[in-house]
Design a protein around this motif. Structure first.
Motif, PDB file in Angstrom:
ATOM      1  N   VAL A   1       0.841  -1.207   0.000  1.00 52.88           N
ATOM      2  CA  VAL A   1       0.000   0.000   0.000  1.00 52.88           C
ATOM      3  C   VAL A   1       0.872   1.253   0.000  1.00 52.88           C
ATOM      4  O   VAL A   1       0.601   2.218  -0.731  1.00 52.88           O
ATOM      5  N   ALA A   2       1.940   1.236   0.806  1.00 56.01           N
ATOM      6  CA  ALA A   2       2.869   2.370   0.834  1.00 56.01           C
ATOM      7  C   ALA A   2       3.543   2.543  -0.518  1.00 56.01           C
ATOM      8  O   ALA A   2       3.713   3.670  -1.000  1.00 56.01           O
ATOM      9  N   LEU A   3       3.928   1.436  -1.144  1.00 57.46           N
ATOM     10  CA  LEU A   3       4.544   1.507  -2.477  1.00 57.46           C
ATOM     11  C   LEU A   3       3.583   2.123  -3.490  1.00 57.46           C
ATOM     12  O   LEU A   3       3.979   2.955  -4.321  1.00 57.46           O
ATOM     13  N   ALA A   4       2.323   1.724  -3.431  1.00 59.85           N
ATOM     14  CA  ALA A   4       1.315   2.275  -4.353  1.00 59.85           C
ATOM     15  C   ALA A   4       1.109   3.764  -4.096  1.00 59.85           C
ATOM     16  O   ALA A   4       1.004   4.563  -5.036  1.00 59.85           O
ATOM     17  N   ALA A   5       1.062   4.160  -2.823  1.00 58.75           N
ATOM     18  CA  ALA A   5       0.868   5.575  -2.473  1.00 58.75           C
ATOM     19  C   ALA A   5       2.019   6.420  -2.985  1.00 58.75           C
ATOM     20  O   ALA A   5       1.818   7.509  -3.542  1.00 58.75           O
ATOM     21  N   VAL A   6       3.250   5.932  -2.805  1.00 60.99           N
ATOM     22  CA  VAL A   6       4.429   6.650  -3.287  1.00 60.99           C
ATOM     23  C   VAL A   6       4.377   6.780  -4.809  1.00 60.99           C
ATOM     24  O   VAL A   6       4.690   7.835  -5.372  1.00 60.99           O
ATOM     25  N   GLY A   7       3.966   5.698  -5.484  1.00 59.05           N
ATOM     26  CA  GLY A   7       3.886   5.743  -6.944  1.00 59.05           C
ATOM     27  C   GLY A   7       2.906   6.789  -7.441  1.00 59.05           C
ATOM     28  O   GLY A   7       3.174   7.493  -8.420  1.00 59.05           O
ATOM     29  N   ILE A   8       1.772   6.927  -6.757  1.00 56.99           N
ATOM     30  CA  ILE A   8       0.757   7.912  -7.162  1.00 56.99           C
ATOM     31  C   ILE A   8       1.254   9.336  -6.908  1.00 56.99           C
ATOM     32  O   ILE A   8       1.179  10.208  -7.781  1.00 56.99           O
ATOM     33  N   VAL A   9       1.783   9.585  -5.710  1.00 54.96           N
ATOM     34  CA  VAL A   9       2.224  10.937  -5.342  1.00 54.96           C
ATOM     35  C   VAL A   9       3.446  11.363  -6.150  1.00 54.96           C
ATOM     36  O   VAL A   9       3.656  12.555  -6.397  1.00 54.96           O
ATOM     37  N   THR A  10       4.241  10.392  -6.588  1.00 50.80           N
ATOM     38  CA  THR A  10       5.415  10.716  -7.402  1.00 50.80           C
ATOM     39  C   THR A  10       5.031  11.528  -8.637  1.00 50.80           C
ATOM     40  O   THR A  10       5.819  12.356  -9.115  1.00 50.80           O
ATOM     41  N   SER A  11       3.820  11.332  -9.135  1.00 49.76           N
ATOM     42  CA  SER A  11       3.375  12.120 -10.293  1.00 49.76           C
ATOM     43  C   SER A  11       3.311  13.606  -9.957  1.00 49.76           C
ATOM     44  O   SER A  11       3.612  14.460 -10.803  1.00 49.76           O
ATOM     45  N   PHE A  12       2.939  13.959  -8.725  1.00 47.80           N
ATOM     46  CA  PHE A  12       2.958  15.367  -8.312  1.00 47.80           C
ATOM     47  C   PHE A  12       4.388  15.899  -8.293  1.00 47.80           C
ATOM     48  O   PHE A  12       4.660  17.008  -8.743  1.00 47.80           O
ATOM     49  N   TYR A  13       5.281  15.098  -7.754  1.00 49.46           N
ATOM     50  CA  TYR A  13       6.701  15.495  -7.730  1.00 49.46           C
ATOM     51  C   TYR A  13       7.226  15.689  -9.155  1.00 49.46           C
ATOM     52  O   TYR A  13       7.956  16.648  -9.436  1.00 49.46           O
ATOM     53  N   LEU A  14       6.846  14.772 -10.051  1.00 49.28           N
ATOM     54  CA  LEU A  14       7.306  14.867 -11.433  1.00 49.28           C
ATOM     55  C   LEU A  14       6.760  16.108 -12.134  1.00 49.28           C
ATOM     56  O   LEU A  14       7.415  16.676 -13.007  1.00 49.28           O
ATOM     57  N   ILE A  15       5.553  16.538 -11.758  1.00 52.61           N
ATOM     58  CA  ILE A  15       5.001  17.771 -12.320  1.00 52.61           C
ATOM     59  C   ILE A  15       5.865  18.965 -11.915  1.00 52.61           C
ATOM     60  O   ILE A  15       6.233  19.808 -12.738  1.00 52.61           O
ATOM     61  N   LEU A  16       6.214  19.026 -10.626  1.00 52.03           N
ATOM     62  CA  LEU A  16       7.047  20.137 -10.133  1.00 52.03           C
ATOM     63  C   LEU A  16       8.444  20.090 -10.732  1.00 52.03           C
ATOM     64  O   LEU A  16       8.962  21.109 -11.211  1.00 52.03           O
ATOM     65  N   SER A  17       9.063  18.914 -10.718  1.00 55.72           N
ATOM     66  CA  SER A  17      10.415  18.814 -11.278  1.00 55.72           C
ATOM     67  C   SER A  17      10.383  19.005 -12.788  1.00 55.72           C
ATOM     68  O   SER A  17      11.341  19.514 -13.389  1.00 55.72           O
ATOM     69  N   GLY A  18       9.250  18.630 -13.427  1.00 51.21           N
ATOM     70  CA  GLY A  18       9.103  18.845 -14.864  1.00 51.21           C
ATOM     71  C   GLY A  18       9.050  20.315 -15.221  1.00 51.21           C
ATOM     72  O   GLY A  18       9.586  20.737 -16.258  1.00 51.21           O
ATOM     73  N   ILE A  19       8.431  21.117 -14.365  1.00 51.16           N
ATOM     74  CA  ILE A  19       8.426  22.567 -14.576  1.00 51.16           C
ATOM     75  C   ILE A  19       9.857  23.096 -14.514  1.00 51.16           C
ATOM     76  O   ILE A  19      10.305  23.852 -15.383  1.00 51.16           O
TER      77      ILE A  19
ATOM     78  N   ASP B   1      -1.472   7.404   3.397  1.00 53.93           N
ATOM     79  CA  ASP B   1      -0.029   7.388   3.101  1.00 53.93           C
ATOM     80  C   ASP B   1       0.320   8.415   2.026  1.00 53.93           C
ATOM     81  O   ASP B   1       1.351   9.087   2.102  1.00 53.93           O
ATOM     82  N   GLY B   2      -0.536   8.529   1.019  1.00 45.89           N
ATOM     83  CA  GLY B   2      -0.278   9.483  -0.059  1.00 45.89           C
ATOM     84  C   GLY B   2      -0.294  10.917   0.429  1.00 45.89           C
ATOM     85  O   GLY B   2       0.528  11.733   0.025  1.00 45.89           O
ATOM     86  N   LYS B   3      -1.235  11.240   1.308  1.00 45.54           N
ATOM     87  CA  LYS B   3      -1.328  12.597   1.850  1.00 45.54           C
ATOM     88  C   LYS B   3      -0.085  12.938   2.666  1.00 45.54           C
ATOM     89  O   LYS B   3       0.472  14.039   2.534  1.00 45.54           O
ATOM     90  N   ALA B   4       0.355  11.999   3.513  1.00 52.94           N
ATOM     91  CA  ALA B   4       1.537  12.238   4.347  1.00 52.94           C
ATOM     92  C   ALA B   4       2.795  12.373   3.493  1.00 52.94           C
ATOM     93  O   ALA B   4       3.636  13.247   3.733  1.00 52.94           O
ATOM     94  N   TYR B   5       2.925  11.524   2.487  1.00 54.45           N
ATOM     95  CA  TYR B   5       4.109  11.530   1.637  1.00 54.45           C
ATOM     96  C   TYR B   5       4.175  12.776   0.748  1.00 54.45           C
ATOM     97  O   TYR B   5       5.251  13.289   0.446  1.00 54.45           O
TER      98      TYR B   5
END
Length: 460
Positions: free
Chosen positions: A52-70, A135-139
């Motif tokens: 579940v933690a792995l899945a949450a990290v995978g989903i939230v990583t898309s937000f990180y990629l948006i910021l780093s993509g900018i 987990d996604g919210k915290a991460y």
């Protein structure tokens, strides 16, 4: 005051294309590889927290990629603009572009904080459901609050590459990655911050690495070609247009892929649940690893080709493109072959714990399909970089848009059939994307060459 002379790095960038690509791509490769090892370490620690933690990290990583993509997208635009000015000895313009870009993108980073806080929760709930929400919210929170830092990391790297200082960019990125590796277990387990310790480690490490950039340009300015005057820089329209005309399409291109990930994630979860998404996200880590050489060569190609384009040196630009493409395909294919042969052992990295060992067979199977995508995507990266160097970033952006829209339709149509149907549909979409992007690069080169010949004949 005597005119500031070109640094050795800038001279190398403007010299022999083989040497320039090697000297600029190798440091980028090292920094990206260390950063990739860093993501492996993140996933290693996260795998001990369960699927579940792995899945949450995978989903939230898309937000990180948006910021780093900018940051990385605008950074590409900055490197192209600065390199063109350096090549034609317009130092004041190069200084101004670098200075304005820092001020402007810091403001953009601040604006991203409330936007991310506003949209994150609804997206997390829509994509992952209640299983991964907590987990996604915290991460995700540290990433949202650290948006200016994540964006500026890409901007600073773009300025360094624009004046040929790829080795310094490497030092900055490696510093962040090494610090992250150290802080991950400290924040997560020693401080007992749990899953959010991983993201706090990433943001803290990135902030620390930015201090190196400030040291080089403000404490030791004699070692750089560019001089910064951020405080007094005026954000004039023509200056913003200079780097944003390339940077915005590239940032949009990167963020299209990150945003589309949310939709793809939904289809994967719909088809295979949070377990399947954990397999999907973990398998993609190996693709990210094999893409490192192409990202490094693509990043090195932009300033080299942009400098050649500004001097109308089309043979050098053509040779640089072909040389980068050849080495990208060779290296990526070799990595894919090695991973295919040793995948049974490579999968152990993320499936060592009781909570993740059940995923091992599926990760091996999915990754072996994804290796084909990695080889195809590596060539797409190089062709995209040539278009950016020729100030045709919009063409690259629309190519990426078309490929990702097709991907959404394919995932939507195949998610009711089987996971394998989605993966092979993914391969088909990347083949189409390769044809479109490489075709645009070839057409764009001929178009720019024809324009230059016509202009030369008209003014003769």
């Amino acid at each position: 005051m005597a005119e500031k002379q070109l640094t050795a790095d800038a001279k190398n960038m403007l010299g022999d294309p083989k040497t320039a690509l090697r000297l600029m791509a190798v440091p980028m490769f090292v920094s990206l590889m260390v950063a990739q090892v860093n993501t492996f370490v993140d996933t290693f620690w996260c795998s001990s927290l369960g699927t579940v933690a792995l899945a949450a990290v995978g989903i939230v990583t898309s937000f990180y990629l948006i910021l780093s993509g900018i940051g990385s997208g605008i950074g590409i635009g900055i490197s192209a603009s600065v390199a063109a000015k350096v090549a034609t000895r317009r130092k004041e313009e190069a200084d101004n572009i670098a200075s304005v870009s820092i001020k402007f993108m810091f403001v953009i980073g601040l604006l991203c904080i409330p936007i991310m806080l506003l949209i994150a929760d609804p997206v997390l709930m829509a994509v992952g459901g209640t299983d991964t929400y907590d987990d996604g919210k915290a991460y995700g929170l540290p990433y949202y609050l650290g948006a200016p830092i994540i964006i500026l990391q890409g901007i600073f790297a773009g300025i360094l590459r624009g004046e040929g200082a790829s080795r310094r960019s490497m030092v900055m990125m490696v510093t962040a990655a090494v610090l992250n590796i150290i802080l991950d277990p400290l924040f997560t387990f020693v401080f007992d911050w749990g899953i959010c310790g991983l993201s706090w480690a990433t943001v803290t490490s990135a902030a620390a690495s930015l201090l190196l950039f400030l040291y080089w340009y403000y404490v030791k300015p004699e070692t750089t070609y560019i001089d910064l005057h951020v405080k007094s820089a005026r954000m004039e329209k023509h200056v913003l247009k200079d780097f944003l005309s390339v940077g915005v399409p590239k940032a949009v291109e990167s963020d299209i892929m990150a945003a589309v990930n949310f939709v793809l994630n939904y289809f994967v979860v719909f088809c295979w649940g949070s377990y399947g998404y954990a397999v999907y996200a973990t398998s993609w880590k190996y693709v990210d690893l094999m893409l490192v050489p192409s990202v490094a060569l693509a990043g090195a190609l932009v300033p080299i080709a942009a400098a050649a384009f500004s001097k109308h040196d089309f043979p050098k630009m053509r040779f640089s493109y072909g040389y980068a493409m050849a080495w990208t395909l060779i290296i990526t294919a070799v990595i894919a072959a090695v991973l295919y042969v040793f995948m049974d052992y490579a999968a152990i990295i993320f499936t060592y714990s009781e909570g993740s060992i059940a995923m091992r067979a599926d990760i091996i199977h999915v990754t072996k399909i994804f290796l084909i995508i990695g080889v195809l995507f590596s060539a797409i990266n190089i062709s995209s970089s040539l278009l950016q160097a020729m100030r045709m970033a919009n063409n690259s952006m629309w190519s990426t848009f078309a490929r990702n829209i097709l991907l959404i339709f394919v995932f939507g149509a195949t998610c009711t059939i089987s996971p394998d149907a989605m993966w092979w549909g993914f391969v088909l979409c990347e083949i189409v994307g390769l044809v479109i992007m490489c075709g645009w690069a070839e057409i764009g080169y001929k178009m720019r060459l024809k324009e230059y010949k016509h202009h030369s004949e008209t003014n003769a």
